[in-house]
Design a protein around this motif. Structure first.
Motif, PDB file in Angstrom:
ATOM      1  N   GLN A 359      -2.556  19.555  15.390  1.00  0.00           N
ATOM      2  CA  GLN A 359      -2.269  18.120  15.310  1.00  0.00           C
ATOM      3  C   GLN A 359      -0.772  17.813  15.376  1.00  0.00           C
ATOM      4  O   GLN A 359      -0.367  16.667  15.247  1.00  0.00           O
ATOM      5  N   GLY A 360       0.035  18.843  15.594  1.00  0.00           N
ATOM      6  CA  GLY A 360       1.473  18.633  15.730  1.00  0.00           C
ATOM      7  C   GLY A 360       2.241  18.602  14.424  1.00  0.00           C
ATOM      8  O   GLY A 360       3.422  18.251  14.400  1.00  0.00           O
ATOM      9  N   GLY A 361       1.591  18.992  13.323  1.00  0.00           N
ATOM     10  CA  GLY A 361       2.273  19.052  12.036  1.00  0.00           C
ATOM     11  C   GLY A 361       3.028  20.367  11.873  1.00  0.00           C
ATOM     12  O   GLY A 361       2.944  21.264  12.711  1.00  0.00           O
ATOM     13  N   LYS A 362       3.762  20.468  10.767  1.00  0.00           N
ATOM     14  CA  LYS A 362       4.518  21.691  10.465  1.00  0.00           C
ATOM     15  C   LYS A 362       3.945  22.343   9.219  1.00  0.00           C
ATOM     16  O   LYS A 362       3.428  21.668   8.331  1.00  0.00           O
ATOM     17  N   VAL A 363       4.060  23.684   9.188  1.00  0.00           N
ATOM     18  CA  VAL A 363       3.512  24.451   8.074  1.00  0.00           C
ATOM     19  C   VAL A 363       4.632  25.216   7.389  1.00  0.00           C
ATOM     20  O   VAL A 363       5.424  25.893   8.049  1.00  0.00           O
ATOM     21  N   TYR A 364       4.693  25.118   6.067  1.00  0.00           N
ATOM     22  CA  TYR A 364       5.680  25.848   5.284  1.00  0.00           C
ATOM     23  C   TYR A 364       4.931  26.742   4.291  1.00  0.00           C
ATOM     24  O   TYR A 364       4.295  26.253   3.355  1.00  0.00           O
ATOM     25  N   VAL A 365       4.990  28.036   4.537  1.00  0.00           N
ATOM     26  CA  VAL A 365       4.337  29.005   3.664  1.00  0.00           C
ATOM     27  C   VAL A 365       5.329  29.414   2.578  1.00  0.00           C
ATOM     28  O   VAL A 365       6.429  29.876   2.866  1.00  0.00           O
ATOM     29  N   LEU A 366       4.944  29.240   1.325  1.00  0.00           N
ATOM     30  CA  LEU A 366       5.836  29.453   0.186  1.00  0.00           C
ATOM     31  C   LEU A 366       5.454  30.712  -0.572  1.00  0.00           C
ATOM     32  O   LEU A 366       4.320  30.854  -1.026  1.00  0.00           O
ATOM     33  N   LYS A 367       6.392  31.635  -0.685  1.00  0.00           N
ATOM     34  CA  LYS A 367       6.142  32.872  -1.419  1.00  0.00           C
ATOM     35  C   LYS A 367       6.324  32.677  -2.923  1.00  0.00           C
ATOM     36  O   LYS A 367       5.773  33.420  -3.724  1.00  0.00           O
ATOM     37  N   GLU A 368       7.134  31.698  -3.322  1.00  0.00           N
ATOM     38  CA  GLU A 368       7.452  31.503  -4.725  1.00  0.00           C
ATOM     39  C   GLU A 368       6.404  30.635  -5.420  1.00  0.00           C
ATOM     40  O   GLU A 368       5.989  29.610  -4.898  1.00  0.00           O
ATOM     41  N   LYS A 369       5.991  31.063  -6.584  1.00  0.00           N
ATOM     42  CA  LYS A 369       5.049  30.268  -7.367  1.00  0.00           C
ATOM     43  C   LYS A 369       5.792  29.148  -8.074  1.00  0.00           C
ATOM     44  O   LYS A 369       6.959  29.268  -8.413  1.00  0.00           O
ATOM     45  N   GLY A 370       5.107  28.041  -8.299  1.00  0.00           N
ATOM     46  CA  GLY A 370       5.690  26.962  -9.073  1.00  0.00           C
ATOM     47  C   GLY A 370       6.356  25.883  -8.255  1.00  0.00           C
ATOM     48  O   GLY A 370       6.681  24.822  -8.783  1.00  0.00           O
ATOM     49  N   LEU A 371       6.594  26.126  -6.959  1.00  0.00           N
ATOM     50  CA  LEU A 371       7.234  25.102  -6.146  1.00  0.00           C
ATOM     51  C   LEU A 371       6.271  23.963  -5.833  1.00  0.00           C
ATOM     52  O   LEU A 371       6.668  22.812  -5.718  1.00  0.00           O
ATOM     53  N   ILE A 372       5.008  24.308  -5.666  1.00  0.00           N
ATOM     54  CA  ILE A 372       4.003  23.276  -5.421  1.00  0.00           C
ATOM     55  C   ILE A 372       3.009  23.255  -6.574  1.00  0.00           C
ATOM     56  O   ILE A 372       2.894  24.218  -7.328  1.00  0.00           O
ATOM     57  N   ASP A 373       2.295  22.147  -6.711  1.00  0.00           N
ATOM     58  CA  ASP A 373       1.294  22.014  -7.766  1.00  0.00           C
ATOM     59  C   ASP A 373       0.020  22.697  -7.287  1.00  0.00           C
ATOM     60  O   ASP A 373      -0.695  22.175  -6.440  1.00  0.00           O
ATOM     61  N   GLY A 374      -0.255  23.860  -7.843  1.00  0.00           N
ATOM     62  CA  GLY A 374      -1.413  24.606  -7.380  1.00  0.00           C
ATOM     63  C   GLY A 374      -1.050  25.467  -6.182  1.00  0.00           C
ATOM     64  O   GLY A 374       0.033  26.036  -6.106  1.00  0.00           O
ATOM     65  N   GLU A 375      -1.964  25.531  -5.206  1.00  0.00           N
ATOM     66  CA  GLU A 375      -1.770  26.415  -4.055  1.00  0.00           C
ATOM     67  C   GLU A 375      -1.462  25.672  -2.761  1.00  0.00           C
ATOM     68  O   GLU A 375      -1.003  26.280  -1.795  1.00  0.00           O
ATOM     69  N   ILE A 376      -1.710  24.373  -2.739  1.00  0.00           N
ATOM     70  CA  ILE A 376      -1.572  23.655  -1.470  1.00  0.00           C
ATOM     71  C   ILE A 376      -1.217  22.194  -1.725  1.00  0.00           C
ATOM     72  O   ILE A 376      -1.645  21.595  -2.715  1.00  0.00           O
ATOM     73  N   SER A 377      -0.397  21.643  -0.852  1.00  0.00           N
ATOM     74  CA  SER A 377      -0.085  20.219  -0.893  1.00  0.00           C
ATOM     75  C   SER A 377       0.359  19.788   0.494  1.00  0.00           C
ATOM     76  O   SER A 377       0.550  20.625   1.382  1.00  0.00           O
ATOM     77  N   ALA A 378       0.544  18.487   0.674  1.00  0.00           N
ATOM     78  CA  ALA A 378       0.903  18.004   2.009  1.00  0.00           C
ATOM     79  C   ALA A 378       1.635  16.672   1.931  1.00  0.00           C
ATOM     80  O   ALA A 378       1.400  15.857   1.032  1.00  0.00           O
TER      81      ALA A 378
END
Length: 383
Positions: A359-378
């Motif tokens: 769909q033309g979006g961008k993906v940021y895979v995060l190795k560090e825990k705690g940066l996002i709430d849970g495992e996934i956000s957008a």
């Protein structure tokens, strides 16, 4: 832009609606790290048999199964070296014709060894690896010696060593360059202003030779994400110029450091560390800005699935270890709960990544825990 972009663009848009009724697509992922050829072949054979047994249309199609197996093993036998993993994508007909085969050496180990036969290629793991690995040119730059390496996944290969032939006069002032730390941490060298100018002119000339090689071989190479340069203190006076020249002449993000390096292993370790630090800061900054737009920020699997199904996602943030069982329909829609005509999959994380990219979006895979709430956000384009 990681190494699999071109292949993904080709395979992602194999439209199932345009496939002939008797045409199917096979996707296979195998872990090949530290395995012998015999072990790899045994594993491939086992997964092919599993795939055949699961696919109803292949029952009693011994000719087709034999054709697939022979074509796959013919491709395998032509390979001298195996890396971390192997992916195989094959298009076949129920008449036993093999229309195409792509064999891909993976620079990271697949999260799951698996086979899928259907009307689409299962590209989830390739997309995942493409978003968590980076290729870089790594340059160790000393006074009259530059070593240029390609860092590709776990591989670190010497591409070129550059050293200029020097006449006696030049050799004397280059060899004499032995900067010592003066007051206030400033590096000084002997020989007066005239000699210092000659030294600086030589260093600029030498660096231009290095850039000339990189430019002629890698400018426009979309597989190179970064150029990482570790230079001796002799080059401190032109550190900014080095960065500007890389950006202008190679059009790649430069990461420049004045740092002594001892050997190839240390160079690889530092390069990987510096790239990770740079990307961590970049992703954190993008995520912080996304969170500030609270009305356009969603942060759980249900909301993300709903948003991706409506093509709303601009930026997807996902933990490296993210995993969630879910359901997928043949039209690509993704759910956390079963819906009519959906099939269960072990991990919808890969499916979501794939759809966001489509769909033309961008993906940021995060190795560090705690940066996002849970495992996934957008971050959404719109509500």
């Amino acid at each position: 832009m990681a190494r699999y972009d071109e292949l993904l663009n080709r395979l992602l848009f194999e439209d199932p609606s345009k496939l002939d009724e008797d045409t199917y697509l096979l996707s296979l992922y195998i872990d090949t790290h530290s395995k012998s050829r015999s072990q790899i072949e045994t594993s491939i054979n086992s997964f092919l048999k599993q795939g055949y047994e699961k696919k109803e249309v292949l029952k009693k199609k011994d000719k087709v199964k034999k054709a697939i197996t022979e074509r796959v093993f013919k491709a395998i036998q032509g390979q001298d070296v195996f890396k971390r993993g192997l992916a195989i994508y094959l298009k076949f007909t129920l008449e036993g014709n093999i229309d195409s085969l792509e064999l891909v050496h993976l620079h990271a180990t697949p999260k799951d060894e698996e086979i899928y036969i259907g009307k689409i290629y299962d590209l989830d793991q390739l997309i995942w690896i493409n978003n968590v690995t980076r290729d870089a040119l790594v340059i160790h730059l000393e006074i009259n010696d530059a070593k240029i390496y390609l860092m590709s996944g776990s591989d670190f290969v010497l591409l070129k060593e550059i050293e200029l032939e020097l006449d006696d006069d030049v050799r004397s002032f280059v060899n004499e360059y032995n900067p010592t730390r003066g007051r206030g941490g400033i590096f000084q060298s002997g020989g007066g202003k005239s000699m210092e100018k000659k030294r600086r002119d030589f260093l600029r000339t030498f660096f231009n030779e290095v850039i000339k090689y990189v430019k002629s071989n890698y400018k426009g190479d979309s597989s190179i994400d970064y150029i990482v340069i570790f230079h001796s203190t002799a080059y401190d006076f032109m550190s900014d110029d080095i960065s500007k020249k890389v950006k202008r002449d190679i059009v790649v993000t430069p990461l420049i450091y004045s740092q002594g390096i001892k050997g190839k292993n240390e160079l690889q370790s530092y390069a990987k560390k510096k790239i990770e630090e740079f990307e961590r800061a970049l992703k954190r900054d993008i995520l912080v800005k996304a969170k500030k737009k609270n009305e356009l920020y969603v942060k759980d699997w249900d909301d993300v699935c709903e948003s991706v199904n409506m093509a709303k996602i601009e930026n997807l943030f996902i933990a490296l270890s993210a995993s969630k069982e879910g359901y997928v329909k043949d039209n690509g829609l993704i759910y956390t709960q079963p819906v009519t005509e959906s099939r269960k999959v072990k991990n919808i994380a890969h499916k979501i990544i794939r759809k966001v990219l489509e769909q033309g979006g961008k993906v940021y895979v995060l190795k560090e825990k705690g940066l996002i709430d849970g495992e996934i956000s957008a971050q959404l384009r719109f509500r």
